[in-house]
Design a protein around this motif. Structure first.
Motif, PDB file in Angstrom:
ATOM      1  N   TYR A  14      16.588  55.408  15.183  1.00 34.19           N
ATOM      2  CA  TYR A  14      16.591  56.342  16.312  1.00 34.19           C
ATOM      3  C   TYR A  14      16.009  57.625  15.771  1.00 34.19           C
ATOM      4  CZ  TYR A  14      20.801  57.682  13.766  1.00 34.19           C
ATOM      5  OH  TYR A  14      21.661  58.034  12.762  1.00 34.19           O
ATOM      6  N   ASP A  15      15.510  58.559  16.578  1.00 33.21           N
ATOM      7  CA  ASP A  15      15.463  58.486  18.006  1.00 33.21           C
ATOM      8  C   ASP A  15      14.114  57.916  18.448  1.00 33.21           C
ATOM      9  OD1 ASP A  15      13.807  60.636  17.496  1.00 33.21           O
ATOM     10  OD2 ASP A  15      14.924  62.073  18.654  1.00 33.21           O
ATOM     11  N   SER A  16      13.755  58.158  19.711  1.00 36.70           N
ATOM     12  CA  SER A  16      12.536  57.514  20.233  1.00 36.70           C
ATOM     13  C   SER A  16      11.304  57.887  19.412  1.00 36.70           C
ATOM     14  CB  SER A  16      12.321  57.877  21.708  1.00 36.70           C
ATOM     15  OG  SER A  16      12.108  59.263  21.876  1.00 36.70           O
ATOM     16  N   ASN A  61      30.568  54.666  24.430  1.00 35.65           N
ATOM     17  CA  ASN A  61      29.888  53.375  24.285  1.00 35.65           C
ATOM     18  C   ASN A  61      29.966  53.022  22.793  1.00 35.65           C
ATOM     19  OD1 ASN A  61      27.941  51.320  23.844  1.00 35.65           O
ATOM     20  ND2 ASN A  61      26.879  51.866  25.717  1.00 35.65           N
ATOM     21  N   GLU A  62      31.001  52.254  22.449  1.00 35.03           N
ATOM     22  CA  GLU A  62      31.298  51.970  21.035  1.00 35.03           C
ATOM     23  C   GLU A  62      30.119  51.299  20.350  1.00 35.03           C
ATOM     24  OE1 GLU A  62      33.791  53.107  19.624  1.00 35.03           O
ATOM     25  OE2 GLU A  62      35.603  53.073  20.884  1.00 35.03           O
ATOM     26  N   ARG A  63      29.466  50.412  21.089  1.00 33.51           N
ATOM     27  CA  ARG A  63      28.371  49.653  20.483  1.00 33.51           C
ATOM     28  C   ARG A  63      27.222  50.585  20.087  1.00 33.51           C
ATOM     29  NH1 ARG A  63      24.546  45.898  23.468  1.00 33.51           N
ATOM     30  NH2 ARG A  63      23.438  44.855  21.795  1.00 33.51           N
ATOM     31  N   VAL A  64      26.857  51.476  21.002  1.00 33.96           N
ATOM     32  CA  VAL A  64      25.776  52.412  20.691  1.00 33.96           C
ATOM     33  C   VAL A  64      26.232  53.393  19.617  1.00 33.96           C
ATOM     34  CG1 VAL A  64      24.288  54.234  21.613  1.00 33.96           C
ATOM     35  CG2 VAL A  64      24.675  52.152  22.946  1.00 33.96           C
ATOM     36  N   ASN A  65      27.465  53.883  19.734  1.00 36.54           N
ATOM     37  CA  ASN A  65      27.965  54.847  18.742  1.00 36.54           C
ATOM     38  C   ASN A  65      27.950  54.274  17.325  1.00 36.54           C
ATOM     39  OD1 ASN A  65      28.375  56.669  20.727  1.00 36.54           O
ATOM     40  ND2 ASN A  65      30.609  56.484  20.793  1.00 36.54           N
ATOM     41  N   ALA A  66      28.216  52.966  17.232  1.00 38.76           N
ATOM     42  CA  ALA A  66      28.248  52.338  15.906  1.00 38.76           C
ATOM     43  C   ALA A  66      26.854  52.303  15.290  1.00 38.76           C
ATOM     44  CB  ALA A  66      28.811  50.924  16.016  1.00 38.76           C
ATOM     45  N   LEU A  67      25.832  52.310  16.142  1.00 38.60           N
ATOM     46  CA  LEU A  67      24.451  52.246  15.651  1.00 38.60           C
ATOM     47  C   LEU A  67      23.833  53.627  15.514  1.00 38.60           C
ATOM     48  CD1 LEU A  67      23.341  49.273  17.930  1.00 38.60           C
ATOM     49  CD2 LEU A  67      23.767  49.183  15.462  1.00 38.60           C
ATOM     50  N   GLY A  90      25.270  58.570  19.910  1.00 38.36           N
ATOM     51  CA  GLY A  90      25.582  57.840  21.142  1.00 38.36           C
ATOM     52  C   GLY A  90      24.432  57.818  22.134  1.00 38.36           C
ATOM     53  N   LYS A  91      23.210  57.940  21.633  1.00 40.55           N
ATOM     54  CA  LYS A  91      22.059  57.984  22.538  1.00 40.55           C
ATOM     55  C   LYS A  91      21.173  56.758  22.358  1.00 40.55           C
ATOM     56  CE  LYS A  91      21.957  62.994  22.629  1.00 40.55           C
ATOM     57  NZ  LYS A  91      21.123  64.169  22.863  1.00 40.55           N
ATOM     58  N   ILE A  92      20.478  56.440  23.431  1.00 38.88           N
ATOM     59  CA  ILE A  92      19.477  55.381  23.371  1.00 38.88           C
ATOM     60  C   ILE A  92      18.114  56.007  23.642  1.00 38.88           C
ATOM     61  CG2 ILE A  92      21.048  53.498  23.946  1.00 38.88           C
ATOM     62  CD1 ILE A  92      18.980  54.510  26.730  1.00 38.88           C
ATOM     63  N   PRO A  93      17.043  55.427  23.124  1.00 40.24           N
ATOM     64  CA  PRO A  93      16.945  54.094  22.537  1.00 40.24           C
ATOM     65  C   PRO A  93      17.346  54.043  21.066  1.00 40.24           C
ATOM     66  CG  PRO A  93      14.781  55.124  22.552  1.00 40.24           C
ATOM     67  CD  PRO A  93      15.712  56.069  23.255  1.00 40.24           C
ATOM     68  N   ASP A 136      19.746  45.838  27.507  1.00 34.98           N
ATOM     69  CA  ASP A 136      20.061  46.904  28.460  1.00 34.98           C
ATOM     70  C   ASP A 136      21.489  47.408  28.229  1.00 34.98           C
ATOM     71  OD1 ASP A 136      19.997  48.544  30.592  1.00 34.98           O
ATOM     72  OD2 ASP A 136      19.611  46.991  32.086  1.00 34.98           O
ATOM     73  N   THR A 137      21.665  48.718  28.201  1.00 35.47           N
ATOM     74  CA  THR A 137      23.018  49.254  28.079  1.00 35.47           C
ATOM     75  C   THR A 137      23.109  50.572  28.829  1.00 35.47           C
ATOM     76  OG1 THR A 137      24.803  49.751  26.521  1.00 35.47           O
ATOM     77  CG2 THR A 137      22.660  50.601  25.956  1.00 35.47           C
ATOM     78  N   ALA A 138      24.316  50.893  29.278  1.00 33.74           N
ATOM     79  CA  ALA A 138      24.503  52.156  30.000  1.00 33.74           C
ATOM     80  C   ALA A 138      25.077  53.191  29.042  1.00 33.74           C
ATOM     81  CB  ALA A 138      25.452  51.929  31.171  1.00 33.74           C
ATOM     82  N   VAL A 139      24.528  54.392  29.065  1.00 34.04           N
ATOM     83  CA  VAL A 139      25.092  55.483  28.255  1.00 34.04           C
ATOM     84  C   VAL A 139      25.213  56.739  29.102  1.00 34.04           C
ATOM     85  CG1 VAL A 139      24.364  54.800  25.922  1.00 34.04           C
ATOM     86  CG2 VAL A 139      22.777  56.013  27.384  1.00 34.04           C
ATOM     87  N   LEU A 140      26.253  57.486  28.815  1.00 34.13           N
ATOM     88  CA  LEU A 140      26.450  58.801  29.423  1.00 34.13           C
ATOM     89  C   LEU A 140      27.220  59.621  28.401  1.00 34.13           C
ATOM     90  CD1 LEU A 140      27.757  58.492  33.114  1.00 34.13           C
ATOM     91  CD2 LEU A 140      25.652  59.592  32.347  1.00 34.13           C
TER      92      LEU A 140
END
Ligand code: 99T
Length: 201
Positions: A65-67, A41-47, A51-54, A32-36
């Motif tokens: 990515y993406d979904s 969000n360095e962790r998501v940005n690195a992946l 900067g979006k999930i999932p 689980d992670t929060a994004v806006l």
């Protein structure tokens, strides 16, 4: 595999529902992670530079990515009936899935405008424009509701998650009022264990 997700995300819900329906869920750890858009969000940005999930870490060193890509990837990993069919219905399924994704995109932008942007900066025409897309997508899905009846596919999952997102963030839209066939579809689809296990919070 690991799925970076948020419980509120309809895009991540699509992936979770597909994984559940294809018995792949037990092979996926949910993170689980929060994004806006306004918060780094360095962790998501690195992946995912967007900067979006999932994001799916597929266990072979790749972050997917993406979904839509993740769903297509997971659909290759199981031996059951494919949720993205190869036959004549493929393009219809893909187009309906794209319509559902577009509905989610517009609803999410409306959500950011209405719930995240500081009040003094809000732009009514922008919000109306996004909600107009949502309404036109709903009208088209209502027209095409018969296409949501066959064996389970990615379009059905996408539409159900998009409608679930409207219930979650836009209850005031009362989308059911003018869309009886979609209402019937959603009512039946919402009974699936995969949907009940992935309710947005
Ligand atoms: O836009 C951002 O910077 C962060 N937003 C997201 O990551 C959203 C979370 S839904 N995800 C997408 O926009 C993914 C779209 C992409 N095309 C896909 O994966 O299909 C959050 C919903 C909410 O909180 O209301």
């Amino acid at each position: 595999m690991q799925l970076i997700y948020a419980a509120a995300s309809p895009f991540a819900r699509k992936v979770r529902v597909l994984a559940h329906e294809t018995s792949l869920l037990e092979r996926i750890e949910l993170l689980d992670t929060a994004v806006l858009p306004t918060t780094l969000n360095e962790r998501v940005n690195a992946l995912n530079p967007l900067g979006k999930i999932p994001v799916l870490l597929n266990g072979e060193g790749e972050a997917l990515y993406d979904s839509r890509v993740i769903c297509e990837y997971l659909d290759t990993l199981h031996q059951g009936q494919k949720l993205l069919p190869e036959g004549a219905s493929r393009w219809q399924v893909l187009r309906l899935a794209a319509l559902a994704d577009g509905l989610m995109d517009a609803a999410l932008l409306a959500r950011y405008e209405r719930g995240v942007r500081p009040e003094q900066l809000r732009w009514a025409a922008w919000l109306d424009g996004q909600l107009g897309k949502v309404q036109r997508a709903l009208a088209e899905l209502e027209r095409q509701a018969a296409q949501l009846q066959g064996p389970l596919d990615l379009a059905q999952i996408g539409v159900a998650c998009a409608l679930g997102y409207l219930d979650f963030r836009f209850a005031d839209l009362d989308w059911r009022a003018a869309h009886p066939r979609l209402t019937a579809f959603q009512q039946a689809f919402a009974l699936r264990a995969s949907m009940q296990a992935s309710e947005p919070v």
